[in-house]
Design an enzyme around this catalytic site. Structure first.
Site: not given
Lengths: 584, 171
Positions: A289, A292, A309, A329, A368, A371, A376, A513
């Site tokens: 990250e 980037e 994230c 990102s 999550k 996710e 992907e 979180c």
């Protein structure tokens, strides 16, 4: 004199008190230590969340001046008010109201996901309910099991609207609302759509405040048990940063106790073959990250860059701001990175067929789960992560296996993908990811050693924060938002071309979180979240290495396998894409 | 994959234009006018299908759940296609104690339909509604804009016959 005007004098249970005008009877009673039971009421003061729907009527008390029962959570005090919280009328009134709530409840407590953690159940005990005098018609709504993250059993709903407050006022997602009226009224999605047909982010904040079992995480522990019992599978587990700061609460520890060692040994007892640390991948995320971010700044590409994230946040931007999909990102979230590395790098080193590897993530998060199911996030048709279970589900698995968590020894993570720095530890709190990225970006850009690693200006609990960090000649403008409603404000600025930030960290859940939808229930006590947050900062401070790029295992991973940060293989394995979705 | 309920291509374009013009003409916070907008939309389209509700949600920047919540709260709004004549039988307290349930029963029997459904000939939709504020005339029923007071179950036959016959005559 003015000061006195502001104050109101009243009596509660014959005790005289003065409180500010506008105070509710409930809050006034609390000031003198008088407890009034509540159910729908929810006040998460530190996060500006108040649910004052006065719908359950469990908090009724008697106003002696009128002889009427009033809901103490919503009724404001007045001069000369006389309240009895324990008169026969008040006690019987509360009981009747609770019995009415129970009259159409499924009462399947023995097998309910919230058994012993249910506020309705606790109240039935507290109010000494031994018989339910009213038998109402039971609701017969189908249980919504369509989403990977959240299971919605409307039949257990008591219409407290806490979830509606979270979904609409705090998260501004607007998936849940109140439909119909009278006996038919129900908290539901528009047209009773299945959750997976809506723009639900699966953040699970509705779950975290639901007083009953109406909203819960989708239980994936049976899948994990099956994998553990399959002799042909090599089952790997990883643990997210915020889990270690909260799981103790399920076993009687004080909030904010870091119990990493016990979690690791407990997971070995459950039979996992390798126990890895998501923190390792958090360090890895920072390298990718920060690389980037430096590239985007130095080569004048799209700014600001938003952290990626948080899967609920990613889902949010896809549904709500599909025109802004170039700002996050491209980095996968840490547990996905660890998943793909387990099935490539680790598999290679240990001569394993990636098809035989089952990757399980222990996360503080319900999003999550969804996710992990994203198309992907796979390599050669194999999902990076196979199953996600929440902190709560893991605690239940320990109990189910009759593992006494308190007596577990402290073990270390397995190496190869187990080392981590202090920078990774703070990933679990709002402000932590961007602080970790700043530590690494500083050294990347200046080439000088960063002496003072604590960026205190990035810490805190306010919903939107901003700070400037000087990196050589560059003044880096950093924004931080937690809670999706706060994120929405920063995104609107970006859309309107008004954003001056280089980088923004967004976490969907209030607190980050540590307050995730899969964490042990806080039951409205936000001080628990603050203790978890402090624990992560303390953990960071106690680590010998506190910058992600100093993680030695990570350096080895790049040398032996990945090549350079942001390089071809890193991009293939560790980065992802986003797609526009509809808003319903 | 585009979600079916987001597809507005089945809605009449001319009527949508009129609805847009109405929404654009509203002053102040448009979200405050949700009920007005829903009234207008129902006037134009005769009912509020799901794709129209979501269209309105987008126009007013409201969530679909919010719009659907208001639509389902008021019995005035129709989510399903409605007949030429909407018969509303008041079920408010005064009407109820004066036998509105028997009136409703007779209406359903004669129109051959069930509550909130359109009759198979497309003529009638029968609704039981909350108090319409004409308690002095209890029990009350309305057919479109016409109000019938102090209705007895046996009066229902004439009323229904009347609407069937004018339908026949207009053919």
């Amino acid at each position: 004199m003015k000061l006195i005007d502001k104050m109101v004098q009243l009596k509660i249970n014959d005790i005289s008190i003065n409180v500010e005008r506008g105070t509710t009877v409930l809050d006034a009673a609390e000031k003198i230590g008088v407890h009034i039971p509540t159910l729908c009421h929810l006040n998460l003061e530190d996060f500006g969340v108040v649910n004052k729907s006065a719908s359950c009527r469990v908090c009724v008390v008697e106003d002696e001046n009128t002889g009427r029962l009033i809901p103490s959570c919503a009724q404001e005090v007045y001069d000369g008010m006389k309240i009895q919280t324990d008169s026969l009328k008040a006690v019987m009134g509360r009981r009747t109201n609770l019995e009415l709530l129970l009259s159409n409840h499924p009462n399947d407590c023995l097998t309910c996901v919230k058994n012993l953690d249910c506020e309705l159940q606790s109240l039935a005990y507290e109010l000494n309910i031994k018989e339910i005098h009213y038998q109402g018609e039971k609701m017969k709504h189908p249980v919504d099991i369509t989403s990977f993250g959240i299971t919605k059993d409307t039949n257990k709903c008591i219409m407290c609207r806490r979830c509606v407050t979270m979904c609409n006022d705090i998260q501004t997602v607007g998936v849940l609302g109140a439909l119909k009226r009278g006996f038919d009224s129900v908290v539901a999605t528009a047209f009773h759509l299945d959750l997976n047909q809506t723009s639900c982010t699966y953040c699970g904040q509705c779950v975290s405040v639901c007083p009953t079992g109406a909203l819960a995480e989708t239980n994936d522990s049976p899948k994990v048990w099956r994998a553990l019992n399959n002799p042909n599978k090599h089952v790997i587990v990883q643990v997210a940063p915020a889990v270690r700061a909260a799981i103790g609460e399920e076993f009687g520890y004080e909030p904010g106790e870091i119990l990493t060692g016990k979690v690791v040994s407990g997971l070995r007892r459950l039979g996992f073959h390798q126990v890895f640390d998501t923190n390792f991948a958090a360090d890895l995320t920072i390298i990718e990250e920060a690389t980037e971010l430096v590239d985007r700044i130095q080569n004048k590409k799209t700014l600001p860059m938003l952290t990626s994230c948080c899967p609920a946040w990613v889902q949010f931007i896809e549904h709500q701001f599909p025109e802004l999909l170039d700002v996050p990102s491209s980095c996968k979230s840490p547990h996905e990175m660890l998943g793909v590395l387990a099935k490539t790098y680790y598999a290679q080193v240990n001569n394993l067929d990636p098809k035989d590897i089952v990757m399980v993530s222990i996360m503080p998060c319900t999003a999550k789960k969804a996710e992990a199911a994203r198309g992907e996030l796979n390599k050669d048709g194999l999902s990076d992560v196979d199953h996600v279970i929440t902190t709560r589900e893991l605690a239940r698995m320990f109990k189910e296996a009759s593992i006494d968590f308190t007596k577990l020894p402290n073990d270390e993570f397995d190496n190869l993908l187990g080392e981590s720095t202090g920078a990774a530890a703070i990933f679990g709190t709002t402000g932590g990811v961007i602080e970790a990225a700043t530590r690494t970006a500083y050294e990347m850009i200046t080439g000088k050693e960063l002496k003072e690693v604590d960026f205190k200006q990035l810490r805190g609990i306010e919903g939107i924060r901003e700070a400037k960090v000087n990196i050589g000649d560059l003044e880096l403008n950093i924004g931080i938002a937690h809670g999706l409603g706060n994120a929405r404000k920063l995104l609107q600025d970006i859309r309107d071309g008004k954003s001056h930030f280089h980088a923004i960290e967004i976490m969907a859940c209030p607190g980050g979180c540590i307050g995730g939808g899969g964490q042990p229930y806080h039951h409205g006590h936000t001080d628990i979240l603050l203790k978890r947050q402090q624990a992560l900062y303390d953990l960071d401070a106690s680590m010998p290495r506190r910058k992600s790029h100093e993680n030695e295992m990570l350096i080895k991973l790049y040398d032996d396998f990945l090549g350079k940060p942001g390089g071809h293989l890193a991009h293939d394995l560790l980065h992802t894409t986003y797609s526009a979705k509809e808003r319903i | 994959m585009r979600n079916r309920i987001l597809d507005t291509s089945t809605l009449d374009k001319e009527l949508l234009k009129q609805l847009d013009a109405f929404i654009d003409s509203l002053e102040g916070d448009k979200q405050e006018h949700l009920i007005h907008v829903l009234h207008k939309a129902q006037d134009l389209f005769s009912y509020l299908p799901q794709n129209l509700q979501l269209y309105i949600a987008r126009k007013l920047d409201l969530s679909g759940a919010r719009v659907n919540g208001v639509v389902t709260f008021y019995s005035y709004f129709n989510e399903k296609p409605v007949g030429k004549y909407i018969i509303s039988v008041c079920m408010g307290t005064a009407c109820f104690v004066k036998g509105a349930d028997k009136v409703l029963e007779r209406v359903l029997e004669l129109t051959g339909t069930s509550k909130n459904e359109m009759s198979s000939d497309g003529l009638f939709t029968v609704k039981d509604v909350r108090c319409i504020g004409a308690c002095g005339l209890a029990p009350v029923m309305t057919v479109n804009d016409k109000v019938y007071g102090k209705v007895k179950p046996k009066d229902v036959d004439d009323i229904i016959r009347h609407y069937r016959s004018i339908q026949y005559e207009s053919k």
